[in-house]
Design an enzyme around this catalytic site. Structure first.
Site, PDB file in Angstrom:
ATOM      1  CE1 TYR A  70      14.405 -65.991 103.945  1.00  0.00           C
ATOM      2  CE2 TYR A  70      15.873 -67.568 104.982  1.00  0.00           C
ATOM      3  CZ  TYR A  70      15.669 -66.359 104.368  1.00  0.00           C
ATOM      4  OH  TYR A  70      16.731 -65.511 104.176  1.00  0.00           O
ATOM      5  CE  LYS A  97       7.169 -54.601  94.981  1.00  0.00           C
ATOM      6  NZ  LYS A  97       7.867 -53.400  94.474  1.00  0.00           N
ATOM      7  CG  ASP A 112      10.299 -50.956  95.597  1.00  0.00           C
ATOM      8  OD1 ASP A 112       9.659 -50.715  96.640  1.00  0.00           O
ATOM      9  OD2 ASP A 112       9.776 -50.914  94.461  1.00  0.00           O
ATOM     10  CG  ASP A 144      18.777 -62.869 104.480  1.00  0.00           C
ATOM     11  OD1 ASP A 144      19.683 -62.883 105.335  1.00  0.00           O
ATOM     12  OD2 ASP A 144      18.899 -63.389 103.354  1.00  0.00           O
ATOM     13  CG  ASP A 172      23.820 -59.557 104.352  1.00  0.00           C
ATOM     14  OD1 ASP A 172      23.522 -59.919 105.511  1.00  0.00           O
ATOM     15  OD2 ASP A 172      24.516 -60.241 103.579  1.00  0.00           O
TER      16      ASP A 172
HETATM   17  C1  IPM Z   1      21.221 -65.294 107.903  1.00  0.00           C
HETATM   18  C2  IPM Z   1      21.533 -66.231 106.746  1.00  0.00           C
HETATM   19  C3  IPM Z   1      20.491 -67.331 106.708  1.00  0.00           C
HETATM   20  C4  IPM Z   1      19.146 -66.686 106.390  1.00  0.00           C
HETATM   21  C5  IPM Z   1      20.743 -68.502 105.731  1.00  0.00           C
HETATM   22  C6  IPM Z   1      22.127 -69.059 105.846  1.00  0.00           C
HETATM   23  C7  IPM Z   1      19.746 -69.586 105.931  1.00  0.00           C
HETATM   24  O1  IPM Z   1      21.625 -65.536 105.546  1.00  0.00           O
HETATM   25  O2  IPM Z   1      21.241 -65.759 109.047  1.00  0.00           O
HETATM   26  O3  IPM Z   1      21.044 -64.109 107.658  1.00  0.00           O
HETATM   27  O4  IPM Z   1      18.835 -66.422 105.224  1.00  0.00           O
HETATM   28  O5  IPM Z   1      18.404 -66.440 107.340  1.00  0.00           O
HETATM   29 MN    MN Z   2      21.600 -63.385 105.771  1.00  0.00          MN
END
Ligand code: IPM
Ligand code: MN
Ligand code: NAD
Length: 356
Positions: free
Chosen positions: A142, A189, A221, A245, A249
């Protein structure tokens, strides 16, 4: 207790859900014992439109002057579909994380029993799952150098970690593991990436200082697979920025929805509390977004920044009662949900206030 909170609604559903996180803060303030004052600031697309930049200096100054920050989400479809845009809403979020030194992003996967049926995973696989992710937040690919060749045909993002960056978040994760079930899984990884080999080396060294914690290392993975195969095997999960990240999710489906996952970004200064979801263009402006992740982020603010555990528990228990009485937003409704109890953002926010 007297606290000054900066509210940064951001874009899309960020604005809709943050209204209810703030309303919960106000209600707890009115219930006595605490005085909360508020300020508001722009970030993301809203800030670009108003000032030309995704993180105006004024927002950063207000952030530094506050006791805690409640953030919604940023992002606009215009930029998602334009990879050539130089100024982007996401830059605001990345910059504020860096400027405030928010290197640790805590993402609890808290599972309300009433939502076992809302997940796409089987209830018997899910029941009893309780995971706390420590996602590193100010390093990795990032923040490494980004390059594009003059002919525009080659691009790179540098994946980079320094020892101190791994060490400081790993310490937080080990300490959390000690206070929980004493199990820590570090995800990397290291079979391929040098940055991951440094990560694993540092975590292995630190593990010697926490002999009471059972430390495991897993490749990303495999971890992505194990998370849906047997989520209960995880307790504290420590991982890098990008891996964290993506994994969180995925893990939101354990809790039933993206609209249920709150997070706390902490580090050197003011704590920053945010749902893990984005601005959700597909449902923005339709009163459909689940405000519970924002409200649960306020519970994390109470617990982590203010040390108000009882107030945090009051919020969680109000949500629990709302769910027990059958109320749902569309994202967490299932076949058993009474259709008349499927609420929009506003009605769900009001319900939580009523039960608080
Ligand atoms: C999160 C989002 C952010 C990230 C993006 C929007 C920069 O996906 O807060 O999880 O990748 O950290
Ligand atoms: Mn995110
Ligand atoms: P998203 O998280 O916005 O949405 C993913 C899916 O989850 C969508 O179907 C959405 O409707 C659903 N969802 C998310 N939050 C919900 C909620 N509270 N209630 C009900 N459903 C919810 O991810 P995306 O679609 O990949 O990204 C949209 C924009 O948001 C992009 O511009 C992206 O850069 C940005 N983004 C910002 C953040 C942040 O501000 N922290 C996080 C992720 C994405």
């Amino acid at each position: 207790m007297k606290k000054h909170i900066l509210v940064i609604p951001g874009d899309g559903i960020g604005q809709e859900v943050t209204t209810w996180g703030k309303a919960v803060l106000e209600k707890i303030g009115q219930q006595g014992g605490h005085e909360f004052t508020f300020d508001e600031a722009l970030m993301g697309h809203a800030a670009i439109e108003a000032t030309g930049t995704p993180l105006p200096d004024e927002t950063l100054e207000k952030a530094k002057a506050s006791d805690a920050i409640l953030f919604g989400a940023i992002g606009h479809i215009k930029y998602d579909n334009d990879p050539t845009a130089k100024v982007r809403p996401e830059q605001g979020l990345l910059k504020i994380r860096k400027e405030l030194g928010l290197y640790a992003n805590l993402r609890p996967i808290m599972l309300f029993d009433e939502l076992l049926g809302a997940s796409s995973l089987k209830p018997e696989i899910l029941k009893g799952t309780d995971i706390l992710f420590f996602r590193e937040l100010t390093g990795d690919v990032y923040f490494g150098e980004k390059k594009r060749s003059d002919d525009r045909n080659t691009a790179s993002d540098l994946m980079i970690y320094h020892r101190y960056e791994v060490e400081r978040i790993a310490r937080k994760a080990f300490e959390a593991a000690q206070a929980r079930t004493k199990r820590l899984c570090s995800v990397d990884k290291a079979n391929v990436l040098e940055a991951s080999r440094l990560w694993r080396e540092v975590v292995q060294e630190l593990a010697k200082e926490y002999p009471d914690v059972e430390t495991e290392h897993m490749f990303i993975d495999n971890a992505a697979m194990q998370l849906v195969k047997n989520p209960k095997k995880f307790d504290v999960v420590l991982t890098a920025n990008l891996f964290g990240d993506i994994l969180t999710d995925e893990a939101s489906q354990i809790a039933g929805s993206m609209g249920m996952l709150a997070s706390a970004s902490v580090g050197d200064g003011t704590g920053f509390f945010e749902p893990i979801h984005g601005s959700a263009h597909d449902i923005a402006g339709q009163d459909k977004a689940n405000p519970l992740a924002s409200i649960l982020s306020v519970a994390l603010m109470f617990e982590i920044s203010f040390g108000l555990k009882e107030e945090a528990a009051r919020i969680t228990s109000a949500i629990d009662k709302v769910l027990k009485d059958g109320y749902r937003t569309a994202d967490i409704a299932d076949a058993a949900t009474d259709k008349s109890k499927i609420l929009g953002t506003t009605a769900m926010g009001q319900k939580v206030l009523e039960y608080l």
